[in-house]
Design a protein around this motif. Structure first.
Motif, PDB file in Angstrom:
ATOM      1  N   UNK A   3       9.133   4.679  -2.730  1.00  0.00           N
ATOM      2  CA  UNK A   3      10.547   4.623  -3.095  1.00  0.00           C
ATOM      3  C   UNK A   3      10.988   3.198  -3.425  1.00  0.00           C
ATOM      4  N   UNK A   4      10.472   2.219  -2.672  1.00  0.00           N
ATOM      5  CA  UNK A   4      10.812   0.827  -2.950  1.00  0.00           C
ATOM      6  C   UNK A   4      10.333   0.416  -4.344  1.00  0.00           C
ATOM      7  N   UNK A   5       9.120   0.827  -4.692  1.00  0.00           N
ATOM      8  CA  UNK A   5       8.596   0.531  -6.031  1.00  0.00           C
ATOM      9  C   UNK A   5       9.434   1.233  -7.096  1.00  0.00           C
ATOM     10  N   UNK A   6       9.770   2.497  -6.858  1.00  0.00           N
ATOM     11  CA  UNK A   6      10.574   3.273  -7.789  1.00  0.00           C
ATOM     12  C   UNK A   6      11.930   2.605  -8.006  1.00  0.00           C
ATOM     13  N   UNK A   7      12.511   2.107  -6.917  1.00  0.00           N
ATOM     14  CA  UNK A   7      13.828   1.478  -6.994  1.00  0.00           C
ATOM     15  C   UNK A   7      13.773   0.189  -7.816  1.00  0.00           C
ATOM     16  N   UNK A   8      12.697  -0.557  -7.678  1.00  0.00           N
ATOM     17  CA  UNK A   8      12.560  -1.785  -8.474  1.00  0.00           C
ATOM     18  C   UNK A   8      12.429  -1.465  -9.959  1.00  0.00           C
ATOM     19  N   UNK A   9      11.717  -0.388 -10.275  1.00  0.00           N
ATOM     20  CA  UNK A   9      11.484  -0.029 -11.685  1.00  0.00           C
ATOM     21  C   UNK A   9      12.679   0.698 -12.283  1.00  0.00           C
TER      22      UNK A   9
END
Length: 262
Positions: free
Chosen positions: A166-172
């Motif tokens: 989710x953290x990666x998704x939020x950055x992208x």
């Protein structure tokens, strides 16, 4: 900073989120399987109509479930913008009143309610022991307390993988409906709360027993998470796996012990 200042900051934070609160995952309750899953523990409050006090009702999503079960509901919130949304949703309904009031001191009479319910409130309390003592006083003998909450301070060990994705998704691709620009503010509030390091059933149990509650029972939250996963996209399905959530049921004794009599 004093509890008063923190309470006012919390009030302002929720006030800013009121208009879009139902867009954020975990707040709106979808009809059908998810609504039934949230409502299932409410059947333990007793046969309708019970006089139910709902604390921190927000935009009135849980209010709807309680009312649909046939209960007489008094729904409180200390944030007027949240209450405005809830009142609009439920305009004209019988057996329902909304009040602007603080969960720490509701101004409800002693022994005036058969049950008290709150969802995602306890972690925000600035004076939890005071609140629990007050709730005990407001309940009639034999009345029940139902709490839905979770440890929002850190991911469950089994949920680190979901949190990482989710953290990666939020950055992208940031999700403007989840916490948006208020995310850092939310974190800052949490750090200053009594339960800022995390809220669990195990943390809460001795505090509620000290307030006088008995028969504390943990009800599995997983049926709600399963229902949410069936009706949401991948991002929100991942969110159901990050934090440890719990449901707690407790009861006020039929007769208070002599030492507890005020």
């Amino acid at each position: 900073m004093s509890n008063f200042d923190l309470s006012e900051e919390i009030r302002a934070y929720w006030g800013q989120r009121a208009a879009t609160f139902d867009l954020a995952f975990g707040h709106r309750i979808a009809p059908g399987a998810e609504a039934r899953a949230w409502a299932a523990p409410m059947h333990r409050l007793g046969p309708a109509p019970q006089r139910v006090l709902e604390l921190a009702c927000g935009t009135g999503e849980v209010t709807r479930l309680l009312h649909d079960l046939g209960h007489e509901v008094t729904a409180l919130d200390f944030c007027e913008p949240m209450l405005a949304v809830a009142r609009a949703k439920h305009a004209g309904k019988p057996r329902l009143r909304f009040r602007l009031a603080d969960a720490h001191a509701t101004m409800e009479p002693a022994q005036s309610h058969d049950a008290i319910l709150c969802r995602h409130l306890v972690w925000t309390l600035t004076r939890p022991a005071e609140a629990f003592a007050h709730w005990f006083r407001v309940l009639r003998p034999g009345g029940r307390l139902l709490i839905y909450d979770g440890n929002w301070a850190r991911p469950d060990p089994r949920g680190y993988w979901a949190a990482g994705l989710l953290a990666l998704w939020e950055r992208l691709s940031p999700d403007p409906t989840y916490h948006g620009a208020l995310g850092d503010r939310h974190a800052g509030i949490m750090r200053r709360l009594p339960f800022g390091a995390g809220l669990t059933f195990e943390t809460l149990e001795p505090m509620l027993r000290s307030a006088g509650f008995v028969d504390l029972t943990q009800i599995p939250h997983e049926p709600i998470a399963e229902a949410q996963r069936r009706s949401n996209g991948l991002r929100n399905r991942l969110r159901t796996r990050v934090y440890r959530r719990f449901i707690l049921l407790a009861r006020k004794p039929e007769a208070e012990a002599p030492s507890a009599v005020r």
